[in-house]
Motif scaffolding. Structure first.
Motif, PDB file in Angstrom:
ATOM      1  N   ILE A 124     -49.454  15.809  75.370  1.00  0.00           N
ATOM      2  CA  ILE A 124     -50.262  14.671  75.820  1.00  0.00           C
ATOM      3  C   ILE A 124     -49.626  14.018  77.043  1.00  0.00           C
ATOM      4  CG2 ILE A 124     -51.051  12.356  75.192  1.00  0.00           C
ATOM      5  CD1 ILE A 124     -51.286  13.388  72.291  1.00  0.00           C
ATOM      6  N   ALA A 125     -48.302  13.814  76.983  1.00  0.00           N
ATOM      7  CA  ALA A 125     -47.606  13.170  78.094  1.00  0.00           C
ATOM      8  C   ALA A 125     -47.731  13.990  79.376  1.00  0.00           C
ATOM      9  CB  ALA A 125     -46.133  12.961  77.736  1.00  0.00           C
TER      10      ALA A 125
ATOM     11  N   GLU B   3     -52.902  11.522  86.219  1.00  0.00           N
ATOM     12  CA  GLU B   3     -54.212  11.169  85.673  1.00  0.00           C
ATOM     13  C   GLU B   3     -55.336  11.329  86.686  1.00  0.00           C
ATOM     14  OE1 GLU B   3     -54.142   7.305  83.919  1.00  0.00           O
ATOM     15  OE2 GLU B   3     -53.444   8.083  81.986  1.00  0.00           O
TER      16      GLU B   3
ATOM     17  N   THR C  44     -57.290  15.295  73.058  1.00  0.00           N
ATOM     18  CA  THR C  44     -56.465  15.516  74.244  1.00  0.00           C
ATOM     19  C   THR C  44     -57.190  16.360  75.278  1.00  0.00           C
ATOM     20  OG1 THR C  44     -54.438  15.398  72.918  1.00  0.00           O
ATOM     21  CG2 THR C  44     -54.276  16.477  75.064  1.00  0.00           C
TER      22      THR C  44
ATOM     23  N   ARG D 266     -52.757   7.421  72.736  1.00  0.00           N
ATOM     24  CA  ARG D 266     -52.869   8.806  72.276  1.00  0.00           C
ATOM     25  C   ARG D 266     -51.551   9.276  71.666  1.00  0.00           C
ATOM     26  NH1 ARG D 266     -57.639  10.726  73.895  1.00  0.00           N
ATOM     27  NH2 ARG D 266     -58.578   9.970  75.817  1.00  0.00           N
TER      28      ARG D 266
ATOM     29  N   LEU E 237     -52.631   6.739  77.617  1.00  0.00           N
ATOM     30  CA  LEU E 237     -51.523   7.610  77.227  1.00  0.00           C
ATOM     31  C   LEU E 237     -50.799   7.105  75.989  1.00  0.00           C
ATOM     32  CD1 LEU E 237     -49.505   9.905  77.645  1.00  0.00           C
ATOM     33  CD2 LEU E 237     -48.313   8.470  79.315  1.00  0.00           C
TER      34      LEU E 237
ATOM     35  N   HIS F 113     -51.114  13.831  81.027  1.00  0.00           N
ATOM     36  CA  HIS F 113     -51.372  12.546  81.688  1.00  0.00           C
ATOM     37  C   HIS F 113     -50.431  12.295  82.870  1.00  0.00           C
ATOM     38  CE1 HIS F 113     -54.319  10.288  79.137  1.00  0.00           C
ATOM     39  NE2 HIS F 113     -54.029  11.275  78.300  1.00  0.00           N
ATOM     40  N   ARG F 114     -49.625  13.279  83.229  1.00  0.00           N
ATOM     41  CA  ARG F 114     -48.636  13.048  84.280  1.00  0.00           C
ATOM     42  C   ARG F 114     -49.282  12.793  85.639  1.00  0.00           C
ATOM     43  NH1 ARG F 114     -49.199  18.540  84.051  1.00  0.00           N
ATOM     44  NH2 ARG F 114     -48.919  19.723  86.007  1.00  0.00           N
TER      45      ARG F 114
END
Length: 205
Positions: free
Chosen positions: A137-138, A144, A77, A159, A156, A141-142
């Motif tokens: 993780i979410a 990117e 991550t 992962r 996303l 990636h909000r």
């Protein structure tokens, strides 16, 4: 102001990684420190005493492997992060909190076995770690374009699928335990390798 330029961001990200790795290392060390011979065990009966610690050794080995899996997911991550982000840093603290509880729940399982409330608490701990890691993780990636290296864009769901496998396995185990299927519940960790393999195959598809 420190943290606004690229150099400041890289320094903060490096500090965050170093701090996180330190917590993981301490947790793994604490797992080993909980392995203690019973009081009064002598050299003449060492092997017998070690055999009596079967539950503790199983708990240690399982917990060490699980924390190792979470550390690998954490590394993946943060390898994707291009810049430091305060929201990610705050959620990372929550993740490290759930990780730091592992030696305690592992100790309970070592003492009380894998068939009762201790195992349920342990399973809940693993589910909490997985859920927190998925949220981390979410959130990372909000945005990117700003936060994630270009080579890691669009990954996303893959992962999340990998990070969630221990939680899914132990959620199933928790359900089996509440259903009274204690033997099957204690084997839920065996679901992790096939779930990880399925996640990897999904990524390659």
């Amino acid at each position: 102001m420190a943290g606004r330029g690229d150099g400041g961001s890289e320094l903060l990200l490096a500090r965050l990684l170093a701090f996180s790795d330190g917590v993981f290392a301490i947790v793994l060390t604490l797992l080993a420190l909980d392995l203690r011979l019973p009081p009064g065990a002598s050299d003449a009966h060492l092997l017998q005493a070690l055999a009596g610690m079967k539950s503790e050794f199983i708990s240690f080995g399982l917990s060490f492997a699980l924390v190792g899996v979470f550390w690998l997911a954490h590394m993946t991550t943060f390898r994707a992060l291009a810049k430091f982000d305060w929201t990610v840093a705050a959620l990372n603290l929550v993740l490290l909190f759930t990780i730091s509880v592992t030696p305690f729940t592992s100790l309970l399982v070592g003492q009380d076995g894998m068939l009762g409330e201790a195992w349920r608490l342990y399973s809940l701990n693993i589910v909490a770690i997985s859920v927190t890691q998925i949220v981390l993780i979410a959130v990372s990636h909000r945005d990117e374009r700003r936060l994630i290296h270009e080579a890691h864009h669009g990954r996303l769901m893959h992962r999340i699928a990998r990070a969630g496998t221990p939680g899914v396995a132990f959620a199933i185990g928790l359900g089996l335990s509440f259903a009274g299927l204690y033997g099957l519940a204690s084997l839920c960790w065996l679901l992790i390798p096939p779930l990880l393999l399925a996640a990897r195959l999904m990524e390659r598809a």
